[in-house]
Scaffold this active site. Structure first.
Site, PDB file in Angstrom:
ATOM      1  N   ASN A  51      67.310 -14.158 -11.074  1.00 25.54           N
ATOM      2  CA  ASN A  51      68.317 -13.913 -11.960  1.00 25.54           C
ATOM      3  C   ASN A  51      67.753 -13.141 -12.990  1.00 25.54           C
ATOM      4  O   ASN A  51      66.976 -13.867 -13.952  1.00 25.54           O
ATOM      5  CB  ASN A  51      69.668 -14.685 -12.196  1.00 25.54           C
ATOM      6  CG  ASN A  51      70.647 -13.943 -12.871  1.00 25.54           C
ATOM      7  OD1 ASN A  51      70.283 -13.146 -13.860  1.00 25.54           O
ATOM      8  ND2 ASN A  51      71.828 -14.094 -12.658  1.00 25.54           N
ATOM      9  N   HIS A  74      73.140 -21.937 -10.794  1.00 19.96           N
ATOM     10  CA  HIS A  74      73.675 -21.905 -12.224  1.00 19.96           C
ATOM     11  C   HIS A  74      73.210 -23.230 -12.975  1.00 19.96           C
ATOM     12  O   HIS A  74      73.451 -24.518 -12.439  1.00 19.96           O
ATOM     13  CB  HIS A  74      75.184 -21.851 -12.288  1.00 19.96           C
ATOM     14  CG  HIS A  74      75.734 -21.460 -13.502  1.00 19.96           C
ATOM     15  ND1 HIS A  74      75.842 -22.213 -14.964  1.00 19.96           N
ATOM     16  CD2 HIS A  74      76.070 -20.333 -13.919  1.00 19.96           C
ATOM     17  CE1 HIS A  74      76.186 -21.504 -15.896  1.00 19.96           C
ATOM     18  NE2 HIS A  74      76.222 -20.270 -15.426  1.00 19.96           N
ATOM     19  N   ARG A  86      77.177  -6.360 -21.008  1.00 22.34           N
ATOM     20  CA  ARG A  86      76.330  -7.101 -22.123  1.00 22.34           C
ATOM     21  C   ARG A  86      74.962  -7.138 -22.021  1.00 22.34           C
ATOM     22  O   ARG A  86      74.009  -7.216 -22.890  1.00 22.34           O
ATOM     23  CB  ARG A  86      77.062  -8.333 -22.538  1.00 22.34           C
ATOM     24  CG  ARG A  86      76.797  -9.498 -21.277  1.00 22.34           C
ATOM     25  CD  ARG A  86      77.323 -10.873 -21.956  1.00 22.34           C
ATOM     26  NE  ARG A  86      78.609 -10.988 -22.023  1.00 22.34           N
ATOM     27  CZ  ARG A  86      79.213 -12.109 -22.093  1.00 22.34           C
ATOM     28  NH1 ARG A  86      78.529 -13.241 -21.889  1.00 22.34           N
ATOM     29  NH2 ARG A  86      80.522 -12.212 -22.255  1.00 22.34           N
ATOM     30  N   ARG A  89      78.290  -6.920 -15.635  1.00 19.63           N
ATOM     31  CA  ARG A  89      79.337  -7.595 -16.152  1.00 19.63           C
ATOM     32  C   ARG A  89      80.362  -6.361 -16.603  1.00 19.63           C
ATOM     33  O   ARG A  89      79.796  -5.520 -17.029  1.00 19.63           O
ATOM     34  CB  ARG A  89      79.131  -8.350 -17.393  1.00 19.63           C
ATOM     35  CG  ARG A  89      78.542  -9.548 -16.870  1.00 19.63           C
ATOM     36  CD  ARG A  89      78.639 -10.559 -18.086  1.00 19.63           C
ATOM     37  NE  ARG A  89      79.566 -11.191 -18.509  1.00 19.63           N
ATOM     38  CZ  ARG A  89      80.116 -12.435 -18.266  1.00 19.63           C
ATOM     39  NH1 ARG A  89      79.176 -13.241 -17.634  1.00 19.63           N
ATOM     40  NH2 ARG A  89      81.069 -12.911 -18.698  1.00 19.63           N
ATOM     41  N   GLU A 139      78.113 -19.632  -2.444  1.00 21.06           N
ATOM     42  CA  GLU A 139      77.250 -20.016  -3.299  1.00 21.06           C
ATOM     43  C   GLU A 139      77.740 -21.233  -4.340  1.00 21.06           C
ATOM     44  O   GLU A 139      78.939 -21.002  -4.854  1.00 21.06           O
ATOM     45  CB  GLU A 139      76.576 -18.997  -4.376  1.00 21.06           C
ATOM     46  CG  GLU A 139      75.962 -19.503  -5.442  1.00 21.06           C
ATOM     47  CD  GLU A 139      75.053 -18.553  -6.352  1.00 21.06           C
ATOM     48  OE1 GLU A 139      75.075 -17.562  -5.822  1.00 21.06           O
ATOM     49  OE2 GLU A 139      74.755 -18.889  -7.445  1.00 21.06           O
ATOM     50  N   HIS A 168      68.054 -18.535 -16.089  1.00 20.37           N
ATOM     51  CA  HIS A 168      67.827 -18.770 -17.563  1.00 20.37           C
ATOM     52  C   HIS A 168      66.465 -19.516 -17.801  1.00 20.37           C
ATOM     53  O   HIS A 168      65.529 -19.061 -18.638  1.00 20.37           O
ATOM     54  CB  HIS A 168      69.019 -19.497 -18.298  1.00 20.37           C
ATOM     55  CG  HIS A 168      68.864 -19.708 -19.534  1.00 20.37           C
ATOM     56  ND1 HIS A 168      68.291 -20.875 -20.036  1.00 20.37           N
ATOM     57  CD2 HIS A 168      68.963 -18.809 -20.718  1.00 20.37           C
ATOM     58  CE1 HIS A 168      68.443 -20.771 -21.434  1.00 20.37           C
ATOM     59  NE2 HIS A 168      68.544 -19.501 -21.890  1.00 20.37           N
ATOM     60  N   HIS A 218      73.866  -9.413 -12.536  1.00 17.95           N
ATOM     61  CA  HIS A 218      75.286  -9.402 -12.741  1.00 17.95           C
ATOM     62  C   HIS A 218      75.625  -8.129 -13.523  1.00 17.95           C
ATOM     63  O   HIS A 218      75.350  -8.165 -14.669  1.00 17.95           O
ATOM     64  CB  HIS A 218      75.483 -10.766 -13.357  1.00 17.95           C
ATOM     65  CG  HIS A 218      77.207 -11.038 -13.502  1.00 17.95           C
ATOM     66  ND1 HIS A 218      77.397 -12.150 -14.029  1.00 17.95           N
ATOM     67  CD2 HIS A 218      78.164 -10.300 -13.387  1.00 17.95           C
ATOM     68  CE1 HIS A 218      78.784 -11.844 -14.166  1.00 17.95           C
ATOM     69  NE2 HIS A 218      79.199 -11.012 -13.737  1.00 17.95           N
ATOM     70  N   THR A 231      78.182 -17.441 -20.381  1.00 21.24           N
ATOM     71  CA  THR A 231      77.770 -17.243 -18.989  1.00 21.24           C
ATOM     72  C   THR A 231      79.144 -17.530 -18.252  1.00 21.24           C
ATOM     73  O   THR A 231      79.967 -18.193 -18.687  1.00 21.24           O
ATOM     74  CB  THR A 231      76.333 -18.042 -18.812  1.00 21.24           C
ATOM     75  OG1 THR A 231      75.999 -17.863 -17.681  1.00 21.24           O
ATOM     76  CG2 THR A 231      76.881 -19.652 -19.067  1.00 21.24           C
ATOM     77  N   THR A 232      78.973 -17.309 -17.023  1.00 21.81           N
ATOM     78  CA  THR A 232      79.838 -17.806 -15.983  1.00 21.81           C
ATOM     79  C   THR A 232      80.054 -19.381 -15.859  1.00 21.81           C
ATOM     80  O   THR A 232      79.168 -20.060 -16.084  1.00 21.81           O
ATOM     81  CB  THR A 232      79.231 -17.553 -14.594  1.00 21.81           C
ATOM     82  OG1 THR A 232      78.645 -16.007 -14.494  1.00 21.81           O
ATOM     83  CG2 THR A 232      80.441 -17.404 -13.356  1.00 21.81           C
ATOM     84  N   HIS A 249      68.895 -11.975 -18.002  1.00 23.22           N
ATOM     85  CA  HIS A 249      68.556 -12.307 -19.543  1.00 23.22           C
ATOM     86  C   HIS A 249      67.275 -11.616 -20.031  1.00 23.22           C
ATOM     87  O   HIS A 249      67.002 -11.362 -21.285  1.00 23.22           O
ATOM     88  CB  HIS A 249      68.125 -13.833 -19.729  1.00 23.22           C
ATOM     89  CG  HIS A 249      69.413 -14.729 -19.625  1.00 23.22           C
ATOM     90  ND1 HIS A 249      70.512 -14.023 -20.215  1.00 23.22           N
ATOM     91  CD2 HIS A 249      69.873 -15.610 -18.814  1.00 23.22           C
ATOM     92  CE1 HIS A 249      71.654 -14.902 -20.148  1.00 23.22           C
ATOM     93  NE2 HIS A 249      71.285 -15.831 -19.126  1.00 23.22           N
ATOM     94  N   GLU A 258      75.738  -9.844  -8.412  1.00 26.76           N
ATOM     95  CA  GLU A 258      77.077 -10.570  -8.734  1.00 26.76           C
ATOM     96  C   GLU A 258      78.079  -9.718  -9.472  1.00 26.76           C
ATOM     97  O   GLU A 258      77.718  -8.914 -10.298  1.00 26.76           O
ATOM     98  CB  GLU A 258      76.581 -11.606  -9.993  1.00 26.76           C
ATOM     99  CG  GLU A 258      75.625 -12.851  -9.251  1.00 26.76           C
ATOM    100  CD  GLU A 258      75.155 -13.791 -10.254  1.00 26.76           C
ATOM    101  OE1 GLU A 258      75.585 -13.489 -11.617  1.00 26.76           O
ATOM    102  OE2 GLU A 258      74.399 -14.500 -10.116  1.00 26.76           O
TER     103      GLU A 258
END
Ligand code: PXP
Length: 239
Positions: free
Chosen positions: A7, A191, A49, A45, A151, A214, A43, A100-101, A10, A70
């Protein structure tokens, strides 16, 4: 052997902190592939962001492994997804005020909306995964929707104290994983996974895909993106 989805959100978070052009998540995706990533996850969003529409569109052209978008059950992002056609969409909950989610999608409450979104995705040839807590009520509904994958949200496992609490959370993931596979869906998880806690999740029977962001981006600051991905890939794939 689980596949590794990297992912790259970030990377875009750092770029957006200065509203500039670097670092570019497109570069991070290319380096991830060199490090052995099986999938690139991002993702888009509603509040934009981190990842921007531009990132998704370029990544669709440059990524040579699986591209996993996502997104929330949002009509505008749905239209973008149907046009850009990532290989897979993972439906996640989204709240503007969250960092975050924060948990899995409430598919029990959102069933009607999700049915329509899943139909539109499948018509566009996009595989659908649902991001869910290891909660039997949620999984029962997912099984009726005939999606390709679930997931499992590993956040509770990742946050739990090592020892009995974490073992209990792991057991929930194992039970949920068994149900998901018996229902004919692919088992994914993600996650809060790190270099320290990923192994027990990666070795759950039938684990097909792990999405990790992350921790990899944090390590990449120290050792470089390609190496950070390579190290995680080793942990995820070794038996
Ligand atoms: N899977 C899903 C569905 C997510 O929403 C996220 C966070 O964007 C991740 C995996 C990756 O989580 P982390 O950044 O904690 O590794």
């Amino acid at each position: 052997m689980a596949e590794l989805g990297v992912n790259i959100d970030h990377v875009a978070t750092v770029r957006q902190a200065r509203q500039t052009f670097e670092p570019d998540p497109v570069w991070a995706a290319a380096l991830s592939e060199l490090g052995g990533a099986d999938c690139i996850t991002l993702h888009l969003r509603e509040d934009r962001r981190h990842i921007q529409e531009r990132d998704l569109r370029i990544l669709r052209q440059t990524v040579t492994v699986k591209l996993n978008l996502e997104m929330a059950c949002d009509i505008q992002v749905l239209a973008i997804a149907c046009e850009v056609k990532p290989d897979q969409v993972t439906l996640v909950p989204e709240r503007r005020e969250e960092v975050t989610t924060e948990g899995g999608l409430d598919i029990v409450a959102q069933r009607e909306k999700a049915v329509e979104i899943i139909r539109r995705m499948e018509d566009a040839g996009i595989s659908v995964s649902l991001f869910l807590d290891p909660d039997p009520r949620q999984l029962d509904v997912a099984a009726t929707l005939k999606v390709a994958a679930v997931e499992l949200h590993t956040g509770q496992y990742a946050m739990a104290r090592r020892g009995r609490r974490q073992d209990e959370e792991l057991e929930k993931l194992i039970q949920a994983g068994r149900f998901i596979r018996q229902a004919g869906m692919a088992l994914h998880a993600g996650h809060g996974l790190t270099y320290h806690n990923v192994r027990p999740v990666a070795t759950i029977e039938g684990m097909h895909e792990l999405n990790i962001g992350h921790s990899i981006v944090s390590r990449a600051l120290m050792v470089g993106f390609e190496e950070a991905v390579r190290e995680m890939k080793r942990l995820v794939e070794s038996p």
